[in-house]
Design a protein around this motif. Structure first.
Motif, PDB file in Angstrom:
ATOM      1  N   LYS A 197       7.731  68.898  12.041  1.00  9.59           N
ATOM      2  CA  LYS A 197       7.497  68.656  10.617  1.00  9.59           C
ATOM      3  C   LYS A 197       6.000  68.623  10.272  1.00  9.59           C
ATOM      4  O   LYS A 197       5.621  68.220   9.186  1.00  9.59           O
ATOM      5  CB  LYS A 197       8.152  67.329  10.182  1.00  9.59           C
ATOM      6  CG  LYS A 197       9.670  67.272  10.397  1.00  9.59           C
ATOM      7  CD  LYS A 197      10.416  68.278   9.573  1.00  9.59           C
ATOM      8  CE  LYS A 197      10.610  67.826   8.176  1.00  9.59           C
ATOM      9  NZ  LYS A 197      11.312  68.776   7.319  1.00  9.59           N
ATOM     10  N   ASN A 198       5.167  69.054  11.218  1.00  6.72           N
ATOM     11  CA  ASN A 198       3.707  69.101  11.024  1.00  6.72           C
ATOM     12  C   ASN A 198       3.113  67.734  10.677  1.00  6.72           C
ATOM     13  O   ASN A 198       2.202  67.632   9.851  1.00  6.72           O
ATOM     14  CB  ASN A 198       3.319  70.127   9.961  1.00  6.72           C
ATOM     15  CG  ASN A 198       3.653  71.524  10.412  1.00  6.72           C
ATOM     16  OD1 ASN A 198       3.390  71.886  11.560  1.00  6.72           O
ATOM     17  ND2 ASN A 198       4.244  72.308   9.539  1.00  6.72           N
ATOM     18  N   ILE A 199       3.642  66.706  11.305  1.00  5.93           N
ATOM     19  CA  ILE A 199       3.112  65.359  11.144  1.00  5.93           C
ATOM     20  C   ILE A 199       2.246  65.077  12.370  1.00  5.93           C
ATOM     21  O   ILE A 199       2.704  65.205  13.503  1.00  5.93           O
ATOM     22  CB  ILE A 199       4.242  64.322  11.007  1.00  5.93           C
ATOM     23  CG1 ILE A 199       5.096  64.644   9.773  1.00  5.93           C
ATOM     24  CG2 ILE A 199       3.681  62.914  10.934  1.00  5.93           C
ATOM     25  CD1 ILE A 199       6.386  63.866   9.687  1.00  5.93           C
ATOM     26  N   ILE A 200       1.007  64.728  12.125  1.00  6.68           N
ATOM     27  CA  ILE A 200       0.049  64.524  13.203  1.00  6.68           C
ATOM     28  C   ILE A 200       0.207  63.112  13.765  1.00  6.68           C
ATOM     29  O   ILE A 200       0.220  62.131  13.016  1.00  6.68           O
ATOM     30  CB  ILE A 200      -1.392  64.730  12.680  1.00  6.68           C
ATOM     31  CG1 ILE A 200      -1.527  66.165  12.149  1.00  6.68           C
ATOM     32  CG2 ILE A 200      -2.425  64.431  13.755  1.00  6.68           C
ATOM     33  CD1 ILE A 200      -2.700  66.379  11.228  1.00  6.68           C
ATOM     34  N   ILE A 201       0.332  63.018  15.087  1.00 10.77           N
ATOM     35  CA  ILE A 201       0.422  61.722  15.750  1.00 10.77           C
ATOM     36  C   ILE A 201      -0.932  61.413  16.372  1.00 10.77           C
ATOM     37  O   ILE A 201      -1.486  62.234  17.103  1.00 10.77           O
ATOM     38  CB  ILE A 201       1.533  61.693  16.811  1.00 10.77           C
ATOM     39  CG1 ILE A 201       2.891  61.918  16.140  1.00 10.77           C
ATOM     40  CG2 ILE A 201       1.507  60.366  17.568  1.00 10.77           C
ATOM     41  CD1 ILE A 201       4.058  61.958  17.076  1.00 10.77           C
ATOM     42  N   ALA A 213       9.686  56.684  15.736  1.00  8.03           N
ATOM     43  CA  ALA A 213      10.843  56.973  14.884  1.00  8.03           C
ATOM     44  C   ALA A 213      10.760  56.194  13.575  1.00  8.03           C
ATOM     45  O   ALA A 213      11.085  56.723  12.505  1.00  8.03           O
ATOM     46  CB  ALA A 213      12.138  56.640  15.623  1.00  8.03           C
ATOM     47  N   HIS A 214      10.313  54.948  13.631  1.00 12.42           N
ATOM     48  CA  HIS A 214      10.163  54.121  12.427  1.00 12.42           C
ATOM     49  C   HIS A 214       9.145  54.761  11.478  1.00 12.42           C
ATOM     50  O   HIS A 214       9.412  54.925  10.283  1.00 12.42           O
ATOM     51  CB  HIS A 214       9.716  52.716  12.828  1.00 12.42           C
ATOM     52  CG  HIS A 214       9.360  51.841  11.676  1.00 12.42           C
ATOM     53  ND1 HIS A 214      10.261  50.977  11.093  1.00 12.42           N
ATOM     54  CD2 HIS A 214       8.196  51.699  10.979  1.00 12.42           C
ATOM     55  CE1 HIS A 214       9.658  50.341  10.092  1.00 12.42           C
ATOM     56  NE2 HIS A 214       8.407  50.760  10.000  1.00 12.42           N
ATOM     57  N   GLU A 215       7.998  55.142  12.021  1.00 11.82           N
ATOM     58  CA  GLU A 215       6.960  55.755  11.184  1.00 11.82           C
ATOM     59  C   GLU A 215       7.401  57.134  10.682  1.00 11.82           C
ATOM     60  O   GLU A 215       7.074  57.524   9.563  1.00 11.82           O
ATOM     61  CB  GLU A 215       5.631  55.834  11.937  1.00 11.82           C
ATOM     62  CG  GLU A 215       5.090  54.488  12.404  1.00 11.82           C
ATOM     63  CD  GLU A 215       4.932  53.436  11.315  1.00 11.82           C
ATOM     64  OE1 GLU A 215       4.776  53.797  10.131  1.00 11.82           O
ATOM     65  OE2 GLU A 215       4.963  52.234  11.647  1.00 11.82           O
ATOM     66  N   LEU A 216       8.161  57.851  11.485  1.00 12.42           N
ATOM     67  CA  LEU A 216       8.732  59.128  11.048  1.00 12.42           C
ATOM     68  C   LEU A 216       9.679  58.900   9.876  1.00 12.42           C
ATOM     69  O   LEU A 216       9.732  59.700   8.935  1.00 12.42           O
ATOM     70  CB  LEU A 216       9.454  59.811  12.214  1.00 12.42           C
ATOM     71  CG  LEU A 216      10.010  61.205  11.968  1.00 12.42           C
ATOM     72  CD1 LEU A 216       8.891  62.203  11.665  1.00 12.42           C
ATOM     73  CD2 LEU A 216      10.798  61.670  13.197  1.00 12.42           C
TER      74      LEU A 216
END
Length: 152
Positions: free
Chosen positions: A26-30, A68-71
């Motif tokens: 989903k192109n979310i940077i960790i 997972a929570h932050e996602l």
């Protein structure tokens, strides 16, 4: 669309229930940083989404749950700045948003497919394997057909 359906659609589309892989899809940077006591945080800056995990304080067994929570924040309430809501307001939506993110994390890590693969295994054991704190197990929406097969 409820959270369980959203999670099922994500798993079906990306063929994974790994929150780190889903974030990448989903192109979310960790990022990893010292958050001073919080395990994780979600941030949207301009049009980019970031999940920040405190890798110093977060127990290794909980990394998947925190991600997972932050996602859940990133995908279910992407425009809510929950830290601001909790710090500067008495807004009831802060609690609603946190509950939604916790529900998302539980539904992702204890999804129906995973439960079906481990029929007869205690849900507490499965939660331990996936880093889900026991106090959040009650957020799992169990389909009627699974109730007889799951051990609580």
């Amino acid at each position: 669309m409820d959270v369980q359906q959203k999670v099922a659609a994500l798993i079906r589309r990306y063929k994974t229930d790994d929150p780190f892989r889903l974030a990448a899809c989903k192109n979310i940077i960790i990022m990893y940083s010292d958050l001073g006591g919080k395990y994780g945080n979600y941030l949207k800056y301009k049009r980019s989404k970031f999940i920040i995990i405190d890798d110093r304080r977060t127990p290794e067994s909980m990394l998947s749950f925190v991600c997972a929570h932050e996602l859940g924040h990133a995908l279910c309430t992407p425009n809510d700045n929950t830290q601001w809501l909790k710090t500067y307001t008495m807004d009831i939506n802060a609690d609603r948003v946190e509950r939604l993110a916790n529900t998302f994390a539980v539904e992702l890590l204890l999804n129906d497919g995973y439960l079906a693969e481990h029929l007869g295994t205690s849900i507490y054991t499965l939660a331990n394997c996936r880093g889900v704190p026991h106090r959040f197990i009650k957020l799992k929406k169990v389909r009627e057909g699974y109730i007889k097969c799951l051990t609580f």
